[in-house]
Design a protein around this motif. Structure first.
Motif, PDB file in Angstrom:
ATOM      1  N   MET A   1     -55.248 -42.841 -80.069  1.00 40.38           N
ATOM      2  CA  MET A   1     -55.218 -42.077 -78.813  1.00 40.38           C
ATOM      3  C   MET A   1     -54.199 -40.952 -78.906  1.00 40.38           C
ATOM      4  SD  MET A   1     -55.473 -44.921 -75.812  1.00 40.38           S
ATOM      5  CE  MET A   1     -55.199 -43.679 -74.541  1.00 40.38           C
ATOM      6  N   LYS A   2     -54.535 -39.816 -78.301  1.00 40.43           N
ATOM      7  CA  LYS A   2     -53.612 -38.692 -78.296  1.00 40.43           C
ATOM      8  C   LYS A   2     -52.482 -38.944 -77.305  1.00 40.43           C
ATOM      9  CE  LYS A   2     -56.763 -35.052 -79.776  1.00 40.43           C
ATOM     10  NZ  LYS A   2     -57.424 -33.783 -79.425  1.00 40.43           N
ATOM     11  N   GLU A   3     -51.302 -38.393 -77.627  1.00 42.79           N
ATOM     12  CA  GLU A   3     -50.164 -38.527 -76.720  1.00 42.79           C
ATOM     13  C   GLU A   3     -50.417 -37.693 -75.470  1.00 42.79           C
ATOM     14  OE1 GLU A   3     -46.698 -37.183 -78.744  1.00 42.79           O
ATOM     15  OE2 GLU A   3     -46.953 -38.541 -80.422  1.00 42.79           O
ATOM     16  N   LYS A   4     -50.100 -38.267 -74.313  1.00 43.60           N
ATOM     17  CA  LYS A   4     -50.233 -37.534 -73.045  1.00 43.60           C
ATOM     18  C   LYS A   4     -48.921 -37.607 -72.276  1.00 43.60           C
ATOM     19  CE  LYS A   4     -55.159 -38.640 -72.369  1.00 43.60           C
ATOM     20  NZ  LYS A   4     -56.073 -39.387 -71.497  1.00 43.60           N
ATOM     21  N   TYR A   5     -48.596 -36.502 -71.636  1.00 47.47           N
ATOM     22  CA  TYR A   5     -47.371 -36.409 -70.847  1.00 47.47           C
ATOM     23  C   TYR A   5     -47.698 -35.829 -69.477  1.00 47.47           C
ATOM     24  CZ  TYR A   5     -45.258 -36.833 -75.476  1.00 47.47           C
ATOM     25  OH  TYR A   5     -44.917 -37.263 -76.734  1.00 47.47           O
ATOM     26  N   GLY A   6     -46.918 -36.216 -68.490  1.00 46.17           N
ATOM     27  CA  GLY A   6     -47.147 -35.687 -67.148  1.00 46.17           C
ATOM     28  C   GLY A   6     -45.894 -35.074 -66.567  1.00 46.17           C
ATOM     29  N   ILE A   7     -46.086 -34.122 -65.679  1.00 51.66           N
ATOM     30  CA  ILE A   7     -44.959 -33.571 -64.927  1.00 51.66           C
ATOM     31  C   ILE A   7     -45.371 -33.434 -63.472  1.00 51.66           C
ATOM     32  CG2 ILE A   7     -45.520 -31.156 -65.476  1.00 51.66           C
ATOM     33  CD1 ILE A   7     -42.353 -30.826 -65.593  1.00 51.66           C
ATOM     34  N   ILE A   8     -44.499 -33.890 -62.592  1.00 50.32           N
ATOM     35  CA  ILE A   8     -44.729 -33.750 -61.155  1.00 50.32           C
ATOM     36  C   ILE A   8     -43.699 -32.761 -60.636  1.00 50.32           C
ATOM     37  CG2 ILE A   8     -44.665 -34.935 -58.925  1.00 50.32           C
ATOM     38  CD1 ILE A   8     -45.554 -37.493 -60.476  1.00 50.32           C
ATOM     39  N   ASP A   9     -44.193 -31.733 -59.987  1.00 51.57           N
ATOM     40  CA  ASP A   9     -43.352 -30.645 -59.471  1.00 51.57           C
ATOM     41  C   ASP A   9     -43.424 -30.689 -57.940  1.00 51.57           C
ATOM     42  OD1 ASP A   9     -42.167 -28.252 -58.792  1.00 51.57           O
ATOM     43  OD2 ASP A   9     -43.596 -26.971 -59.852  1.00 51.57           O
ATOM     44  N   ILE A  10     -42.348 -31.144 -57.307  1.00 47.93           N
ATOM     45  CA  ILE A  10     -42.325 -31.278 -55.844  1.00 47.93           C
ATOM     46  C   ILE A  10     -41.735 -30.001 -55.267  1.00 47.93           C
ATOM     47  CG2 ILE A  10     -41.436 -32.640 -53.906  1.00 47.93           C
ATOM     48  CD1 ILE A  10     -41.217 -35.008 -55.975  1.00 47.93           C
ATOM     49  N   GLY A  11     -42.606 -29.090 -54.872  1.00 46.34           N
ATOM     50  CA  GLY A  11     -42.180 -27.807 -54.335  1.00 46.34           C
ATOM     51  C   GLY A  11     -42.160 -27.808 -52.816  1.00 46.34           C
ATOM     52  N   SER A  12     -41.752 -26.697 -52.258  1.00 50.38           N
ATOM     53  CA  SER A  12     -41.659 -26.582 -50.794  1.00 50.38           C
ATOM     54  C   SER A  12     -43.021 -26.372 -50.157  1.00 50.38           C
ATOM     55  CB  SER A  12     -40.743 -25.408 -50.431  1.00 50.38           C
ATOM     56  OG  SER A  12     -39.472 -25.609 -51.000  1.00 50.38           O
ATOM     57  N   ASN A  13     -43.950 -25.786 -50.904  1.00 51.30           N
ATOM     58  CA  ASN A  13     -45.292 -25.525 -50.390  1.00 51.30           C
ATOM     59  C   ASN A  13     -46.294 -26.540 -50.943  1.00 51.30           C
ATOM     60  OD1 ASN A  13     -47.342 -24.059 -48.992  1.00 51.30           O
ATOM     61  ND2 ASN A  13     -47.910 -23.060 -50.902  1.00 51.30           N
ATOM     62  N   THR A  14     -46.250 -26.732 -52.267  1.00 53.93           N
ATOM     63  CA  THR A  14     -47.207 -27.649 -52.903  1.00 53.93           C
ATOM     64  C   THR A  14     -46.487 -28.699 -53.740  1.00 53.93           C
ATOM     65  OG1 THR A  14     -47.440 -26.229 -54.845  1.00 53.93           O
ATOM     66  CG2 THR A  14     -49.001 -25.869 -53.065  1.00 53.93           C
ATOM     67  N   ILE A  15     -47.163 -29.818 -53.919  1.00 54.41           N
ATOM     68  CA  ILE A  15     -46.722 -30.844 -54.864  1.00 54.41           C
ATOM     69  C   ILE A  15     -47.823 -30.918 -55.916  1.00 54.41           C
ATOM     70  CG2 ILE A  15     -46.034 -33.248 -55.178  1.00 54.41           C
ATOM     71  CD1 ILE A  15     -45.397 -33.363 -52.189  1.00 54.41           C
ATOM     72  N   ARG A  16     -47.423 -30.852 -57.177  1.00 53.66           N
ATOM     73  CA  ARG A  16     -48.435 -30.730 -58.219  1.00 53.66           C
ATOM     74  C   ARG A  16     -48.169 -31.718 -59.353  1.00 53.66           C
ATOM     75  NH1 ARG A  16     -51.938 -26.175 -59.388  1.00 53.66           N
ATOM     76  NH2 ARG A  16     -50.861 -24.889 -57.852  1.00 53.66           N
ATOM     77  N   LEU A  17     -49.246 -32.312 -59.840  1.00 54.90           N
ATOM     78  CA  LEU A  17     -49.194 -33.160 -61.025  1.00 54.90           C
ATOM     79  C   LEU A  17     -49.987 -32.466 -62.128  1.00 54.90           C
ATOM     80  CD1 LEU A  17     -48.988 -35.810 -62.762  1.00 54.90           C
ATOM     81  CD2 LEU A  17     -51.056 -36.582 -61.576  1.00 54.90           C
ATOM     82  N   VAL A  18     -49.337 -32.243 -63.261  1.00 51.79           N
ATOM     83  CA  VAL A  18     -50.022 -31.653 -64.413  1.00 51.79           C
ATOM     84  C   VAL A  18     -49.891 -32.618 -65.584  1.00 51.79           C
ATOM     85  CG1 VAL A  18     -50.217 -29.653 -65.944  1.00 51.79           C
ATOM     86  CG2 VAL A  18     -49.463 -29.336 -63.583  1.00 51.79           C
ATOM     87  N   ILE A  19     -51.016 -32.879 -66.244  1.00 54.00           N
ATOM     88  CA  ILE A  19     -51.026 -33.766 -67.411  1.00 54.00           C
ATOM     89  C   ILE A  19     -51.357 -32.938 -68.647  1.00 54.00           C
ATOM     90  CG2 ILE A  19     -52.145 -35.756 -68.502  1.00 54.00           C
ATOM     91  CD1 ILE A  19     -52.584 -36.901 -65.690  1.00 54.00           C
TER      92      ILE A  19
END
Length: 508
Positions: A1-19
């Protein structure tokens, strides 16, 4: 399986999860991007307390992200928060609740850290060596100044698109009077930083608002290329977008192609930040960086442990990725470049064509990715090569340079060249078009001398006799395949040199 990483960015307007998934080249490629428009800023009281409703909304959003991160079985998830949580007096309580209620540990970034990560993203994804950067979020705006790829100044203003709208705009769309007051306020704020003023360098913008401004402008001019990273605008273009937006009703803005509906009430205040800052800086251009805060964090957290925080050469890194993604053999590239170097020296000596240093650089780059479309389909490799290179984001190349690279690396014949360049014909004067065609023909000819990938062509010697160009090509193996291809391709050079070419293949 390929390595996967995530980042959660809690901003003032949006909250975003990028994998992200690590590719065979080592590059982290985005595979999932989930956005929740939470507008946490609206739940921050005048006393800078995030209300219970705001906290519950944050926790509910993170729990929904948790289902996705668990499904993907990530190696690691980095969770960061910016302006609203940073400004919240009950920050510690929020951090503890997030840790107790979810899989995530939330790190609250300082304004300086936020600015630094934006800078890191820009210098690792563009070849611009000196610039002012601006990243406008919902509740803060970060600016930096860097020179020779070194961060010299940074600052985080405690206002963003959402807080500016709350402070200066009564309705959904600002009146002219409200815009004037906002402009005066921004001018005063930016003037407080002397290092911003009159720099006359590119202004590089990050974030969703900047991306939306670019997308609107691309649609206005029916832009023929895919991608927004490193898209360049001038002051007049920012004013064109401003004129369009201020002429529309809120309902019309919401329906505007290229604009996220959730940014409809924020886009004009955000654009005013870019316009005023552009004028304060005396910027040479407005450039969008698709890479921002999240990418900067990844450069430090996931790439720095394996080396330097800065790529030594952004463009070389991009070519390395292309070679990995399309199975390009770098030893073949090196051999073709050696043949090209011999051809260039002798073409210059005989004054057959005025080759500049820029031409040499362009040919070296094109040799690196010449006919990479073979990876998809041998028969249509020229077409695939042009499409991939023209439409793929190549960090370190502005859009015009990307098209130029695509034209050289996909060169097959004049009719196809004309077909490819048709949407971009206004980008290149006639003389430049002829030059690009020559560079493509020369790279194609050099490649034909390594047709079987055995590197048997070692030395080229060019002379002129009786109005003809004689090329002696010395090989250390059976050269029949190379001879056949070279004979086929020499006609493109004959048309440019306006002389017949006689090829004499010899055993060395």
């Amino acid at each position: 399986m390929k390595e996967k990483y995530g980042i959660i960015d809690i901003g003032s307007n949006t909250i975003r999860l990028v994998i992200y998934e690590r590719q065979k080249s080592g590059r982290l490629r985005e595979i999932e991007n989930v956005k929740a428009v939470a507008r946490l800023r609206n739940y921050l009281t005048d006393k800078h307390i995030l209300t219970e409703e705001g906290i519950l909304l944050l926790l509910d959003t993170l729990r929904s992200f948790q289902e996705i991160t668990r499904h993907h079985q990530l190696e690691r998830v980095i969770c960061v928060a910016t302006a609203t949580i940073r400004q919240a007096q009950n920050q510690q309580e929020i951090i503890q609740l997030v840790e107790a209620s979810t899989d995530f540990r939330m790190r609250v970034l300082t304004g300086e850290e936020e600015a630094y990560y934006g800078f890191l993203a820009v210098v690792n994804s563009t070849s611009i060596t000196e610039a002012i950067t601006v990243d406008i979020g919902g509740g803060s705006t970060e600016v930096t100044y860097y020179k020779d790829r070194e961060l010299l100044e940074s600052y985080s203003f405690p206002f963003g698109a959402l807080s500016l709208r709350q402070s200066f705009v009564a309705g959904n769309v600002p009146t002219q009077e409200e815009l004037d007051r906002l402009s005066a306020y921004l001018t005063e704020q930016f003037q407080s930083l002397p290092w911003l003023l009159g720099k006359k360098v590119p202004l590089i913008a990050m974030g969703g608002s900047a991306r939306n401004v670019v997308q609107i402008h691309q649609l206005m001019k029916q832009y023929p290329l895919a991608g927004v990273h490193q898209y360049e605008m001038k002051r007049k273009h920012l004013l064109e977008v401003r004129k369009l937006l201020t002429s529309l009703s809120f309902e019309e803005i919401q329906k505007l192609e290229g604009l996220s509906k959730d940014r409809a009430d924020l886009i004009i205040p955000a654009l005013e930040v870019f316009r005023v800052l552009y004028e304060m800086v005396g910027a040479s251009s407005f450039v969008l960086s698709r890479k921002g805060l999240r990418d900067g964090i990844f450069y430090e957290e996931l790439i720095q442990p394996f080396g330097t925080r800065l790529f030594p050469n952004v463009l070389q890194e991009s070519f390395f990725e292309l070679a990995q993604d399309y199975d390009i053999r770098l030893d073949d590239v090196q051999h073709v470049n050696q043949l090209l170097a011999q051809l260039v020296v002798q073409i210059r000596q005989l004054q057959l064509y005025p080759i500049t240093e820029e031409d040499v650089r362009d040919m070296k780059q094109a040799a690196h990715v010449f006919y990479l479309g073979q990876y998809i389909d041998e028969e249509a490799s020229s077409q695939h090569t042009f499409y991939i290179l023209a439409n793929r984001t190549i960090d370190g190349l502005m859009h015009k340079d990307r098209v130029k690279l695509a034209l050289i690396a996909s060169y097959k014949n004049k009719p196809l060249f004309k077909q490819y360049i048709a949407p971009f014909v206004d980008w290149f004067p006639k003389e430049e078009q002829r030059r690009i065609r020559f560079l493509g023909a020369l790279v194609k000819f050099a490649h034909s001398l390594n047709d079987t990938k055995r590197k048997i062509a070692k030395k080229i010697h060019i002379t002129q006799q009786n109005g003809a160009i004689i090329m002696d090509i010395y090989c250390n193996g059976d050269f029949r395949a190379e001879e056949y291809q070279a004979e086929k391709n020499k006609k493109h050079l004959e048309k440019i040199f306006k002389q017949p070419i006689e090829l004499r293949f010899r055993q060395s």
